[in-house]
Design a protein around this motif. Sequence first.
Motif, PDB file in Angstrom:
ATOM      1  N   ILE A  79      10.800   1.548 -17.465  1.00  0.00           N
ATOM      2  CA  ILE A  79       9.804   0.699 -18.130  1.00  0.00           C
ATOM      3  C   ILE A  79       9.384  -0.455 -17.219  1.00  0.00           C
ATOM      4  O   ILE A  79      10.228  -1.073 -16.573  1.00  0.00           O
ATOM      5  CB  ILE A  79      10.380   0.069 -19.426  1.00  0.00           C
ATOM      6  CG1 ILE A  79      11.006   1.137 -20.328  1.00  0.00           C
ATOM      7  CG2 ILE A  79       9.314  -0.717 -20.179  1.00  0.00           C
ATOM      8  CD1 ILE A  79      11.839   0.539 -21.460  1.00  0.00           C
ATOM      9  N   ASP A  80       8.082  -0.722 -17.198  1.00  0.00           N
ATOM     10  CA  ASP A  80       7.597  -1.978 -16.627  1.00  0.00           C
ATOM     11  C   ASP A  80       6.949  -2.740 -17.777  1.00  0.00           C
ATOM     12  O   ASP A  80       5.858  -2.383 -18.223  1.00  0.00           O
ATOM     13  CB  ASP A  80       6.577  -1.715 -15.505  1.00  0.00           C
ATOM     14  CG  ASP A  80       5.942  -3.022 -14.993  1.00  0.00           C
ATOM     15  OD1 ASP A  80       6.390  -4.105 -15.410  1.00  0.00           O
ATOM     16  OD2 ASP A  80       4.996  -2.940 -14.194  1.00  0.00           O
ATOM     17  N   LEU A  81       7.663  -3.729 -18.291  1.00  0.00           N
ATOM     18  CA  LEU A  81       7.136  -4.538 -19.386  1.00  0.00           C
ATOM     19  C   LEU A  81       6.473  -5.749 -18.743  1.00  0.00           C
ATOM     20  O   LEU A  81       7.132  -6.735 -18.428  1.00  0.00           O
ATOM     21  CB  LEU A  81       8.305  -4.954 -20.298  1.00  0.00           C
ATOM     22  CG  LEU A  81       8.016  -5.877 -21.471  1.00  0.00           C
ATOM     23  CD1 LEU A  81       7.108  -5.227 -22.485  1.00  0.00           C
ATOM     24  CD2 LEU A  81       9.333  -6.299 -22.137  1.00  0.00           C
ATOM     25  N   GLU A 135      15.982  -5.875 -11.204  1.00  0.00           N
ATOM     26  CA  GLU A 135      15.098  -6.973 -10.817  1.00  0.00           C
ATOM     27  C   GLU A 135      13.792  -6.373 -10.298  1.00  0.00           C
ATOM     28  O   GLU A 135      13.804  -5.447  -9.488  1.00  0.00           O
ATOM     29  CB  GLU A 135      15.773  -7.835  -9.761  1.00  0.00           C
ATOM     30  CG  GLU A 135      16.849  -8.697 -10.399  1.00  0.00           C
ATOM     31  CD  GLU A 135      17.760  -9.366  -9.408  1.00  0.00           C
ATOM     32  OE1 GLU A 135      17.788 -10.597  -9.396  1.00  0.00           O
ATOM     33  OE2 GLU A 135      18.421  -8.648  -8.643  1.00  0.00           O
ATOM     34  N   GLU A 136      12.677  -6.924 -10.784  1.00  0.00           N
ATOM     35  CA  GLU A 136      11.366  -6.319 -10.501  1.00  0.00           C
ATOM     36  C   GLU A 136      11.064  -6.098  -9.017  1.00  0.00           C
ATOM     37  O   GLU A 136      10.568  -5.029  -8.659  1.00  0.00           O
ATOM     38  CB  GLU A 136      10.252  -7.135 -11.168  1.00  0.00           C
ATOM     39  CG  GLU A 136       9.870  -6.519 -12.498  1.00  0.00           C
ATOM     40  CD  GLU A 136       9.005  -7.418 -13.360  1.00  0.00           C
ATOM     41  OE1 GLU A 136       8.524  -8.451 -12.878  1.00  0.00           O
ATOM     42  OE2 GLU A 136       8.815  -7.066 -14.544  1.00  0.00           O
ATOM     43  N   PRO A 137      11.352  -7.071  -8.144  1.00  0.00           N
ATOM     44  CA  PRO A 137      11.024  -6.807  -6.733  1.00  0.00           C
ATOM     45  C   PRO A 137      11.771  -5.588  -6.177  1.00  0.00           C
ATOM     46  O   PRO A 137      11.221  -4.828  -5.386  1.00  0.00           O
ATOM     47  CB  PRO A 137      11.473  -8.086  -6.019  1.00  0.00           C
ATOM     48  CG  PRO A 137      11.525  -9.129  -7.081  1.00  0.00           C
ATOM     49  CD  PRO A 137      11.880  -8.423  -8.346  1.00  0.00           C
ATOM     50  N   ILE A 170       5.598  -8.777  -2.169  1.00  0.00           N
ATOM     51  CA  ILE A 170       4.953  -9.778  -3.011  1.00  0.00           C
ATOM     52  C   ILE A 170       4.260  -9.049  -4.146  1.00  0.00           C
ATOM     53  O   ILE A 170       3.394  -8.213  -3.910  1.00  0.00           O
ATOM     54  CB  ILE A 170       3.926 -10.586  -2.195  1.00  0.00           C
ATOM     55  CG1 ILE A 170       4.636 -11.233  -0.999  1.00  0.00           C
ATOM     56  CG2 ILE A 170       3.260 -11.643  -3.057  1.00  0.00           C
ATOM     57  CD1 ILE A 170       3.689 -11.772   0.040  1.00  0.00           C
ATOM     58  N   ASP A 171       4.665  -9.346  -5.370  1.00  0.00           N
ATOM     59  CA  ASP A 171       4.079  -8.699  -6.546  1.00  0.00           C
ATOM     60  C   ASP A 171       3.248  -9.745  -7.284  1.00  0.00           C
ATOM     61  O   ASP A 171       3.792 -10.666  -7.902  1.00  0.00           O
ATOM     62  CB  ASP A 171       5.215  -8.155  -7.434  1.00  0.00           C
ATOM     63  CG  ASP A 171       4.699  -7.475  -8.701  1.00  0.00           C
ATOM     64  OD1 ASP A 171       3.501  -7.616  -9.020  1.00  0.00           O
ATOM     65  OD2 ASP A 171       5.514  -6.811  -9.384  1.00  0.00           O
ATOM     66  N   ILE A 172       1.932  -9.612  -7.185  1.00  0.00           N
ATOM     67  CA  ILE A 172       1.039 -10.563  -7.869  1.00  0.00           C
ATOM     68  C   ILE A 172       0.598  -9.905  -9.175  1.00  0.00           C
ATOM     69  O   ILE A 172      -0.263  -9.028  -9.184  1.00  0.00           O
ATOM     70  CB  ILE A 172      -0.175 -10.919  -6.981  1.00  0.00           C
ATOM     71  CG1 ILE A 172       0.303 -11.354  -5.583  1.00  0.00           C
ATOM     72  CG2 ILE A 172      -1.009 -12.019  -7.648  1.00  0.00           C
ATOM     73  CD1 ILE A 172      -0.821 -11.558  -4.574  1.00  0.00           C
TER      74      ILE A 172
HETATM   75 MG   LIG Z   1       4.386  -6.816 -13.061  1.00  0.00          MG
END
Ligand SMILES: [Mg+2]
Length: 351
Positions: A16-18, A139-141, A161-163
């Motif tokens: 999942i990406d919430l 962790e998202e990164p 880098i996630d913008i």
């Molecule tokens: Mg995101």
Amino acid sequence: MRGMKIFDYFSKNIGIDLGTANSLIYLGGRGIVMNEPSVAAINNKTGQIVAIGEEAKKMIGRTPLHITVVRPLINGVISDFEMTEEILRFLFKKTIGSSNFFNYNKAVIGAPSNLTEVERKSVEDAVLGAGANKVYIIEEPLAAALGARMPIDEPTSNLIIDIGGGTTEIAVISMGGIVRAKSIKIAGDKFNNDIIKFVKDEFRLEIGEPSAEELKINIGSALPLEQKMELAIRGRDMATGLPREVLIKDSFIRAAISKSLKTITDSIKETIETTPPELVGDILKRGIYICGGGSLLKGIDKLIEKEILVTANIIDDPLTCVARGSGMIVENLEKYSYLINNPLRPKDIKI
Ligand SMILES: [Mg+2]
Ligand SMILES: Nc1ncnc2c1ncn2[C@@H]1O[C@H](COP(=O)(O)OP(=O)(O)OP(=O)(O)O)[C@@H](O)[C@H]1O
């Protein structure tokens, strides 16, 4: 599949990406099956959900008094727990169906790297409340870099880098872990607000968030464009209170978001300044990788190159890498157990 357990035949495991702006579901063995805005519309009189996802997003700024459109995540953090759970339940149901009685569903979910224990617990509870049997947080990164197939296990620097919509996350990853990370609350939503404010100040025109997003996506850029662009936008004239249309140029949008962009590039510099020197050398060699919806802003890679003096690459399919990374983990929990926050204990592996 080697080592497949009996439960796996019945289970539907998901990544999942919430996100603050968009939520995605990756179904193990299949790939990304859901991609909807993280938006819900609710009837205040009855308390019932009127719409979720794309359908609810279309209602933003256009609802009657008895309907409220909510975006239950702010800057990557759950601010409205019940609505977040509703959105997840809706996505799970569409993915798995409601007859999941026999299933043993595991979920891996990406979360910003700087969440507090309480915020993290709330993410876990929302996923469990929406119907998963077991949840692991990544962790998202790390998820994004894995999804982008960067060599995160090697002893070298992976600067990602996630913008996104609510946050920009900057992380240096080496040997399967985060070496340095910084998360700032400046991303796509802030650009939209910058544009709303700029149009108000410069043109005395009030516009809504969807119009601001349209301007950003169509004529927004981080550096001057080769070809000038303009877009007509409608809103309410602040002096007369009546509808009015104005023609907005790309240079106006650039001016509107320039301060926010500077905060982002300054944060990248700060992150590099505190990174150990060997890894800084690797950054120069390997470059910077950018993902998230904000990476689609025209010229953002060139702006980062200009400010940081390092090659910047936009990851392929930049809006889905967190979901793809979470999906890769849920498809192979044993292999990637070192990446997840609540690692598997032997009893979990055996079921
Ligand atoms: Mg995101
Ligand atoms: N072509 C584009 N140009 C500029 N911005 C864009 C473009 N396409 C999408 N965006 C912006 O990207 C943002 C959404 O990105 P993304 O889906 O990565 O965010 P998210 O993962 O939901 O948020 P977060 O990671 O902050 O929780 C929105 O603000 C959207 O306006």
